[in-house]
Design a protein around this motif. Structure first.
Motif, PDB file in Angstrom:
ATOM      1  N   LEU A   1       0.863  -1.181   0.000  1.00 11.35           N
ATOM      2  CA  LEU A   1       0.000   0.000   0.000  1.00 11.35           C
ATOM      3  C   LEU A   1       0.898   1.229   0.000  1.00 11.35           C
ATOM      4  CD1 LEU A   1      -2.648  -1.088   2.647  1.00 11.35           C
ATOM      5  CD2 LEU A   1      -2.883  -1.099   0.180  1.00 11.35           C
ATOM      6  N   PRO A   2       0.384   2.353  -0.464  1.00  6.03           N
ATOM      7  CA  PRO A   2       1.234   3.553  -0.465  1.00  6.03           C
ATOM      8  C   PRO A   2       1.672   3.893   0.950  1.00  6.03           C
ATOM      9  CG  PRO A   2      -1.013   4.055  -1.137  1.00  6.03           C
ATOM     10  CD  PRO A   2      -0.921   2.588  -1.035  1.00  6.03           C
ATOM     11  N   ALA A   3       2.972   4.183   1.118  1.00  4.54           N
ATOM     12  CA  ALA A   3       3.524   4.429   2.451  1.00  4.54           C
ATOM     13  C   ALA A   3       2.919   5.660   3.097  1.00  4.54           C
ATOM     14  CB  ALA A   3       5.038   4.570   2.363  1.00  4.54           C
TER      15      ALA A   3
ATOM     16  N   PRO B   1       0.061   8.343   1.934  1.00  6.76           N
ATOM     17  CA  PRO B   1      -0.833   8.879   0.923  1.00  6.76           C
ATOM     18  C   PRO B   1      -0.697  10.391   0.821  1.00  6.76           C
ATOM     19  CG  PRO B   1      -1.997   7.438   2.450  1.00  6.76           C
ATOM     20  CD  PRO B   1      -0.638   7.663   3.014  1.00  6.76           C
TER      21      PRO B   1
ATOM     22  N   SER C   1      -3.877   4.920  -5.930  1.00  2.58           N
ATOM     23  CA  SER C   1      -5.228   5.497  -5.948  1.00  2.58           C
ATOM     24  C   SER C   1      -5.827   5.509  -7.350  1.00  2.58           C
ATOM     25  CB  SER C   1      -5.182   6.930  -5.404  1.00  2.58           C
ATOM     26  OG  SER C   1      -4.322   7.700  -6.193  1.00  2.58           O
TER      27      SER C   1
END
Lengths: 138, 145
Positions: free
Chosen positions: B46-48, B50, B144
């Motif tokens: 997942l993005p570290a 956002p 996203s």
């Protein structure tokens, strides 16, 4: 001299009591395993995938995501939570397994992934149904 | 007159029907556990942190991002994939396209940021992730829409 059989065990009628004991233990085992598995995994139409590994971490938090009407329904290990409560619900878990309905649009799912990222989750394990990998229907 | 007892007679209730029922219950639970069973798990990062794209500053001296951005979009109600090699391919032909594009590349160094545009389903995104994983790409992160 012929030996006499023990009382209550006639010829041709084995004692069934040990078998019944074992079978009852097996029933209780499968009952508990089935119950635990269904608590963690709600019934969802998962996306299909031809790869992956089948090792599910027993201590992981299973985040189930589906659409209930027009609203996003979330639960963690079978306990319904709101998006705001998601971070708190998974805090103690060493890893997160994401089980999301295949028909969910990515846009609808993204807030869940975003909330997980904001809660400090760096990676998820995406659950999928085992498939032979035919992509012709897309 | 006293009746002679049959030597095959067993004292106590007949357990055979109970054993039948118990075995049926056992088979039911074994089968239901087997149905709950087989699932695959695919790792995805997942993005570290956002970021809000509107506040992110563009660095004029930044090197090109070495990460591939693979996107799934809907064109004429059909899912298409872009970002791996030139052009756009349908999801149905993405398998062959990925094989061709990733041939001869050190796959261990490749990082892929995978996302789906408006209208794409989770199944479409996972299908692309499945193909990339099958071809040896290990560092896949979701981004996203």
């Amino acid at each position: 001299m012929r030996r006499r059989r023990a009382t209550g065990e006639a010829k041709g009628h084995p004692n069934l009591t040990p078998m019944i004991d074992v079978v009852m233990c097996l029933i209780i085992f499968y009952l508990l395993v089935g119950q635990m598995a269904s608590d963690q995994r709600s019934a969802l139409a998962l996306p299909r995938s031809g790869t992956g590994d089948d090792h599910a971490d027993a201590l992981a938090a299973f985040v189930n995501v589906r659409l209930d009407g027009n609203t996003l329904a979330l639960d963690v290990d079978g306990v319904p939570v709101s998006l705001d409560q998601l971070g708190r619900a998974i805090r103690a878990a060493p890893s997160v397994h994401l089980r999301a309905d295949a028909a969910l649009t990515y846009e609808r799912l993204w807030p869940v992934l975003d909330e997980l990222a904001r809660s400090g989750v760096r990676a998820v394990r995406v659950a999928a149904e085992q498939s032979t990998g035919a992509f012709g229907e897309f | 007159m006293r009746r002679h007892r049959d030597p095959r007679h067993v004292e106590g209730p007949n357990l055979a029907p109970m054993v039948d029922v118990v075995l049926v219950i056992l088979i039911f639970f074994m089968a239901s556990v087997a149905f709950v069973g087989p699932e695959w798990f695919l790792p995805a990062a997942l993005p570290a942190a956002p970021l809000d794209p509107s506040t992110a500053k563009a660095d004029p001296y930044a090197l090109p991002d070495p990460t591939l951005r693979v996107r799934v979009s809907m064109v004429d109600d059909r899912p298409v994939v872009m970002g791996l090699g030139p052009g756009t391919v349908t999801l149905a032909s993405f398998e062959a396209h990925a094989r061709e594009q990733l041939q001869g590349i050190d796959i261990r160094t490749i990082r892929v940021r995978l996302g789906g545009d408006s209208g794409t389903t989770w199944q479409h995104v996972v299908a692309v992730q499945d193909v990339l994983t099958r071809h040896g790409v290990r560092q896949i992160s979701l981004e996203s829409p």
